[in-house]
Design an enzyme around this catalytic site. Structure first.
Site, PDB file in Angstrom:
ATOM      1  N   ARG A 136       0.870  -1.172   0.000  1.00 11.77           N
ATOM      2  CA  ARG A 136       0.000   0.000   0.000  1.00 11.77           C
ATOM      3  C   ARG A 136       0.911   1.227   0.000  1.00 11.77           C
ATOM      4  O   ARG A 136       2.058   1.163   0.470  1.00 11.77           O
ATOM      5  CB  ARG A 136      -0.891   0.030   1.248  1.00 11.77           C
ATOM      6  CG  ARG A 136      -1.801  -1.187   1.406  1.00 11.77           C
ATOM      7  CD  ARG A 136      -2.576  -1.099   2.712  1.00 11.77           C
ATOM      8  NE  ARG A 136      -3.495  -2.230   2.881  1.00 11.77           N
ATOM      9  CZ  ARG A 136      -3.236  -3.315   3.608  1.00 11.77           C
ATOM     10  NH1 ARG A 136      -2.070  -3.411   4.244  1.00 11.77           N
ATOM     11  NH2 ARG A 136      -4.124  -4.282   3.718  1.00 11.77           N
ATOM     12  N   LYS A 160      -1.816  -2.086   8.098  1.00  7.43           N
ATOM     13  CA  LYS A 160      -2.965  -1.512   8.796  1.00  7.43           C
ATOM     14  C   LYS A 160      -3.034  -2.038  10.225  1.00  7.43           C
ATOM     15  O   LYS A 160      -2.779  -3.221  10.467  1.00  7.43           O
ATOM     16  CB  LYS A 160      -4.266  -1.858   8.056  1.00  7.43           C
ATOM     17  CG  LYS A 160      -4.467  -1.079   6.764  1.00  7.43           C
ATOM     18  CD  LYS A 160      -5.821  -1.400   6.154  1.00  7.43           C
ATOM     19  CE  LYS A 160      -6.087  -0.545   4.926  1.00  7.43           C
ATOM     20  NZ  LYS A 160      -7.412  -0.848   4.336  1.00  7.43           N
ATOM     21  N   HIS A 232      -1.898   2.072  -6.097  1.00  7.83           N
ATOM     22  CA  HIS A 232      -2.596   0.838  -5.758  1.00  7.83           C
ATOM     23  C   HIS A 232      -2.693  -0.109  -6.953  1.00  7.83           C
ATOM     24  O   HIS A 232      -2.843  -1.323  -6.773  1.00  7.83           O
ATOM     25  CB  HIS A 232      -4.002   1.162  -5.227  1.00  7.83           C
ATOM     26  CG  HIS A 232      -4.405   0.300  -4.072  1.00  7.83           C
ATOM     27  ND1 HIS A 232      -3.781   0.359  -2.841  1.00  7.83           N
ATOM     28  CD2 HIS A 232      -5.361  -0.651  -3.953  1.00  7.83           C
ATOM     29  CE1 HIS A 232      -4.343  -0.514  -2.016  1.00  7.83           C
ATOM     30  NE2 HIS A 232      -5.296  -1.143  -2.668  1.00  7.83           N
ATOM     31  N   ARG A 235      -0.196  -2.741  -6.734  1.00  6.37           N
ATOM     32  CA  ARG A 235      -0.594  -3.771  -5.764  1.00  6.37           C
ATOM     33  C   ARG A 235      -1.546  -4.785  -6.420  1.00  6.37           C
ATOM     34  O   ARG A 235      -1.396  -5.994  -6.266  1.00  6.37           O
ATOM     35  CB  ARG A 235      -1.246  -3.079  -4.574  1.00  6.37           C
ATOM     36  CG  ARG A 235      -1.691  -3.988  -3.439  1.00  6.37           C
ATOM     37  CD  ARG A 235      -2.094  -3.100  -2.248  1.00  6.37           C
ATOM     38  NE  ARG A 235      -2.896  -3.789  -1.258  1.00  6.37           N
ATOM     39  CZ  ARG A 235      -2.393  -4.515  -0.258  1.00  6.37           C
ATOM     40  NH1 ARG A 235      -1.089  -4.674  -0.145  1.00  6.37           N
ATOM     41  NH2 ARG A 235      -3.196  -5.086   0.620  1.00  6.37           N
ATOM     42  N   HIS A 258      -4.063  -8.854   3.900  1.00  6.88           N
ATOM     43  CA  HIS A 258      -5.522  -8.842   4.020  1.00  6.88           C
ATOM     44  C   HIS A 258      -5.940  -9.611   5.265  1.00  6.88           C
ATOM     45  O   HIS A 258      -5.469 -10.731   5.490  1.00  6.88           O
ATOM     46  CB  HIS A 258      -6.171  -9.499   2.791  1.00  6.88           C
ATOM     47  CG  HIS A 258      -6.114  -8.658   1.560  1.00  6.88           C
ATOM     48  ND1 HIS A 258      -6.243  -9.180   0.288  1.00  6.88           N
ATOM     49  CD2 HIS A 258      -5.958  -7.316   1.394  1.00  6.88           C
ATOM     50  CE1 HIS A 258      -6.144  -8.209  -0.598  1.00  6.88           C
ATOM     51  NE2 HIS A 258      -5.978  -7.072   0.040  1.00  6.88           N
ATOM     52  N   TYR A 267      -9.096 -11.355  -6.777  1.00  2.00           N
ATOM     53  CA  TYR A 267      -8.062 -11.603  -7.781  1.00  2.00           C
ATOM     54  C   TYR A 267      -8.268 -12.936  -8.490  1.00  2.00           C
ATOM     55  O   TYR A 267      -7.746 -13.135  -9.580  1.00  2.00           O
ATOM     56  CB  TYR A 267      -6.674 -11.520  -7.131  1.00  2.00           C
ATOM     57  CG  TYR A 267      -6.406 -10.138  -6.598  1.00  2.00           C
ATOM     58  CD1 TYR A 267      -6.224  -9.065  -7.465  1.00  2.00           C
ATOM     59  CD2 TYR A 267      -6.390  -9.888  -5.231  1.00  2.00           C
ATOM     60  CE1 TYR A 267      -6.016  -7.779  -6.985  1.00  2.00           C
ATOM     61  CE2 TYR A 267      -6.181  -8.617  -4.739  1.00  2.00           C
ATOM     62  CZ  TYR A 267      -6.006  -7.566  -5.618  1.00  2.00           C
ATOM     63  OH  TYR A 267      -5.813  -6.301  -5.135  1.00  2.00           O
TER      64      TYR A 267
END
Length: 286
Positions: A136, A160, A232, A235, A258, A267
């Site tokens: 990110r 995150k 992004h 990514r 994730h 994906y």
């Protein structure tokens, strides 16, 4: 949000903006209720109001999520006795597949970088790391020299919620990081507190998210790329190419950071579209 959930300043600002929208709505109808007086009916009218403003369903969904979190907090702190947002419904979202770049397009973007400029090697390293590691943009600009392990060919990423993860890094990305650190960054007057940050601006402090977005947009323009891309996009491309190459979905989830496998599963849909395209192009019976 900051102390207990370890959210970034950007996430906190987004949540605060969501709550402010609710009170902007009350101002627009000349009503100033205490939080204890807000009802489920008020919130339904609020959702109708933001819909009339022309907000995208994805934006509306984020606002609803912010409002629900706000009332969860009020209930937890015993500032209200009932949660009026408990049954608030999020707008249905269609899962839009993200744009991805192929290898030729990525190479074209890197080739568009002017290596003669002082920031040229830094920018090459940025693009190589974005694609090699699927970071990110916030993770990229906060990447530390001490978290790069060239011999083991991996980096430690703070994602995150301050969650750490280990991500492999390719030889090409490591090469450009080394060149940047040894030949370009050494000429930058590093500001106090940024000694361990890999990527610095000309003034010797950290890069902003906006500066990386601007860099990608400028390179897309220079290379003649017609797609609308952002940091992004690298990514998305990283994840898609791994899935296309047969990588395990759980491994890709770990590398992307994730928390839920369902986020990574988008994906697999991209991969199906890729396979469908291959069949359409090469199969004689289509």
């Amino acid at each position: 949000m900051k102390l207990e959930r370890s959210l970034s300043s950007n996430s906190i600002e987004a949540y605060m903006n969501d709550v402010q929208k609710l009170f902007q709505y009350f101002e627009s109808i000349s009503k100033t209720p205490h939080v204890k007086e807000i009802t489920a009916a008020d919130l339904k009218l609020f959702i109708s109001w933001i819909n009339e403003l022309g907000m995208l369903p994805s934006t509306q969904a984020r606002v609803v999520s912010g409002i629900k979190s706000f009332f969860d907090f009020l209930l937890l702190e015993q500032l209200i006795t009932e949660d009026p947002a408990a049954l608030l419904e999020t707008p249905r979202l269609s899962r839009k597949l993200p744009d991805v770049l192929n290898i030729e397009e990525i190479n074209g973007l890197i080739a568009a970088i002017d290596a003669a400029k002082p920031e040229g090697m830094r920018n090459k390293a940025i693009l190589e790391v974005l694609y090699s590691c699927g970071l990110r943009v916030t993770e990229l600009i906060n990447l530390r020299i001490s978290n790069v392990f060239p011999d083991a060919e991996f980096i430690k990423v703070i994602g995150k919620g301050n969650k750490e993860r280990i991500v492999p890094i390719g030889q090409s990305a490591l090469k450009y990081i080394k060149i940047y650190l040894e030949e370009s960054r050494v000429h930058v007057p590093v500001q106090k507190g940024y000694e361990d940050f890999i990527f610095l601006n000309r003034r010797g402090s950290g890069l902003s998210r906006i500066s990386v977005f601007t860099l990608i947009k400028d390179l897309a323009l220079k290379s003649g790329l017609k797609k609308s891309i952002s940091p992004h996009t690298f990514r998305h491309s990283f994840a898609t190419h791994l899935i296309e190459g047969g990588a395990d979905l759980r491994a890709v989830q770990e590398m992307l950071g994730h928390s839920s496998i369902t986020t990574t599963e988008i994906y697999t849909h991209l991969d199906r579209d890729y396979l469908k395209g291959i069949i359409t192009e090469f199969h004689s019976r289509t």
